[in-house]
Design an enzyme around this catalytic site. Structure first.
Site, PDB file in Angstrom:
ATOM      1  N   CYS A   1     -10.428  -4.813   0.159  1.00 37.91           N
ATOM      2  CA  CYS A   1     -11.618  -4.222   0.050  1.00 37.91           C
ATOM      3  C   CYS A   1     -12.592  -4.138  -1.448  1.00 37.91           C
ATOM      4  O   CYS A   1     -11.703  -4.920  -2.111  1.00 37.91           O
ATOM      5  CB  CYS A   1     -11.062  -2.636  -0.053  1.00 37.91           C
ATOM      6  SG  CYS A   1     -10.192  -1.978  -1.020  1.00 37.91           S
TER       7      CYS A   1
ATOM      8  N   CYS B 249      -4.558   0.384  -2.571  1.00 44.24           N
ATOM      9  CA  CYS B 249      -3.193  -0.118  -1.840  1.00 44.24           C
ATOM     10  C   CYS B 249      -3.053  -0.938  -2.259  1.00 44.24           C
ATOM     11  O   CYS B 249      -2.645  -1.343  -4.109  1.00 44.24           O
ATOM     12  CB  CYS B 249      -5.292  -1.325  -1.902  1.00 44.24           C
ATOM     13  SG  CYS B 249      -6.364  -0.493  -1.101  1.00 44.24           S
TER      14      CYS B 249
ATOM     15  N   CYS C  39     -10.394  -2.892  -4.169  1.00 39.66           N
ATOM     16  CA  CYS C  39      -9.738  -4.085  -4.862  1.00 39.66           C
ATOM     17  C   CYS C  39     -10.391  -5.114  -5.933  1.00 39.66           C
ATOM     18  O   CYS C  39      -9.862  -6.021  -6.384  1.00 39.66           O
ATOM     19  CB  CYS C  39      -8.448  -4.476  -3.598  1.00 39.66           C
ATOM     20  SG  CYS C  39      -7.250  -3.041  -3.550  1.00 39.66           S
TER      21      CYS C  39
ATOM     22  N   GLU D  28       0.116   5.522   0.493  1.00 36.85           N
ATOM     23  CA  GLU D  28      -0.616   5.912   1.269  1.00 36.85           C
ATOM     24  C   GLU D  28      -0.387   7.622   0.869  1.00 36.85           C
ATOM     25  O   GLU D  28       0.857   7.364   0.124  1.00 36.85           O
ATOM     26  CB  GLU D  28      -1.042   6.110   2.501  1.00 36.85           C
ATOM     27  CG  GLU D  28      -1.531   4.840   2.927  1.00 36.85           C
ATOM     28  CD  GLU D  28      -1.401   4.391   4.620  1.00 36.85           C
ATOM     29  OE1 GLU D  28      -1.151   5.283   5.648  1.00 36.85           O
ATOM     30  OE2 GLU D  28      -1.799   3.566   5.111  1.00 36.85           O
TER      31      GLU D  28
ATOM     32  N   GLU E 169      -2.946  -4.728  -3.081  1.00 40.26           N
ATOM     33  CA  GLU E 169      -3.485  -5.878  -4.260  1.00 40.26           C
ATOM     34  C   GLU E 169      -4.105  -5.036  -5.563  1.00 40.26           C
ATOM     35  O   GLU E 169      -3.790  -5.359  -6.847  1.00 40.26           O
ATOM     36  CB  GLU E 169      -4.948  -5.533  -3.623  1.00 40.26           C
ATOM     37  CG  GLU E 169      -5.728  -6.912  -2.759  1.00 40.26           C
ATOM     38  CD  GLU E 169      -5.315  -6.093  -1.015  1.00 40.26           C
ATOM     39  OE1 GLU E 169      -4.812  -4.068  -1.049  1.00 40.26           O
ATOM     40  OE2 GLU E 169      -6.699  -6.584  -0.573  1.00 40.26           O
TER      41      GLU E 169
ATOM     42  N   ASN F 143       1.050  -1.114   0.352  1.00 42.76           N
ATOM     43  CA  ASN F 143      -0.076  -0.286  -0.383  1.00 42.76           C
ATOM     44  C   ASN F 143       0.760   1.116  -0.019  1.00 42.76           C
ATOM     45  O   ASN F 143       1.778   0.878   0.701  1.00 42.76           O
ATOM     46  CB  ASN F 143      -0.940   0.021   1.395  1.00 42.76           C
ATOM     47  CG  ASN F 143      -0.202  -0.123   2.707  1.00 42.76           C
ATOM     48  OD1 ASN F 143       0.571  -0.915   2.805  1.00 42.76           O
ATOM     49  ND2 ASN F 143      -1.190   0.479   3.761  1.00 42.76           N
TER      50      ASN F 143
HETATM   51  N1  THU Z   1      -5.508  -1.006   2.600  1.00 48.54           N
HETATM   52  C1  THU Z   1      -4.451  -2.019   1.845  1.00 48.54           C
HETATM   53  O1  THU Z   1      -4.028  -2.102   1.154  1.00 48.54           O
HETATM   54  N2  THU Z   1      -5.730  -3.466   0.581  1.00 48.54           N
HETATM   55  C2  THU Z   1      -6.643  -4.088   1.450  1.00 48.54           C
HETATM   56  O2  THU Z   1      -6.805  -4.791   0.445  1.00 48.54           O
HETATM   57  C3  THU Z   1      -7.174  -3.134   3.038  1.00 48.54           C
HETATM   58  C4  THU Z   1      -6.902  -1.995   2.877  1.00 48.54           C
HETATM   59  C5  THU Z   1      -4.245  -0.427   3.341  1.00 48.54           C
HETATM   60  C6  THU Z   1      -4.949   1.070   2.352  1.00 48.54           C
HETATM   61  C7  THU Z   1      -4.397   1.375   3.478  1.00 48.54           C
HETATM   62  O3  THU Z   1      -2.995   2.200   3.198  1.00 48.54           O
HETATM   63  C8  THU Z   1      -4.621   1.459   4.907  1.00 48.54           C
HETATM   64  O4  THU Z   1      -4.317  -0.132   3.747  1.00 48.54           O
HETATM   65  C9  THU Z   1      -5.406   1.093   5.502  1.00 48.54           C
HETATM   66  O5  THU Z   1      -6.777   1.481   4.912  1.00 48.54           O
END
Ligand code: THU
Length: 147
Positions: A98, A60, A101, A51, A62, A49
């Site tokens: 999520c 994310c 994704c 941000e 994925e 991920n």
């Molecule tokens: N996140 C992911 O990388 N994948 C997911 O499927 C769930 C959420 C990340 C996004 C963000 O950087 C952190 O997790 C908190 O939501």
């Protein structure tokens, strides 16, 4: 020599790659570090991920893995994706993909058979994407044929 797409993937090496990606995560806001590894064409495509201070721009893990697969020329039919996460305390925690994704994964070739491995590097279980996103919106609803 071309990779043999019939080589079955090994969940352990997939989890290991996902685990390594956690160390690459850029998560200064949530401190929730996620790693993903996609198996296709006997190769592993990884993502973490990333941000952003404009929170909604966060990508994310994925989707990072899917972008890496696409950047390599979209080789093969993805068979599995492993997802692992660490919380702020460095504890392994389960991360379910999520909704965004799941939608992106649903447009991969062969997505109805894609196995989504969740859990931690020691103990994972797989769930078919079709169970995580039944009756998905897709190209057929736009009368678009897939490439
Ligand atoms: N996140 C992911 O990388 N994948 C997911 O499927 C769930 C959420 C990340 C996004 C963000 O950087 C952190 O997790 C908190 O939501």
């Amino acid at each position: 020599m071309a990779a043999d797409p019939t080589i079955p993937f090994d969940p352990e090496s997939l989890f290991e790659m996902a685990r390594r990606q956690v160390d690459h995560a850029r998560a200064p806001y949530s401190r929730f570090r996620v790693g993903a590894a996609l198996w296709s064409d006997s190769q592993i495509f990884a993502g973490c991920n990333v941000e952003n201070a404009s929170y909604g721009l966060t990508i994310c893990a994925e989707r990072g893995a899917v972008m890496n697969w696409a950047a390599a020329g979209s080789p093969g039919v993805p068979q599995a994706i492993a997802i692992v996460a660490q919380d702020e305390a460095g504890q392994w925690v389960q991360a379910m993909p999520c909704g965004a994704c799941r939608q992106v994964l649903s447009e991969l070739p062969g997505s109805s058979d894609l196995q989504v491995w969740i859990g931690n590097p020691q103990q994972g279980e797989s769930v078919p994407l079709s169970e995580l996103l039944p009756r998905a919106f897709g190209p057929e609803h736009l009368s678009v044929r897939e490439d």
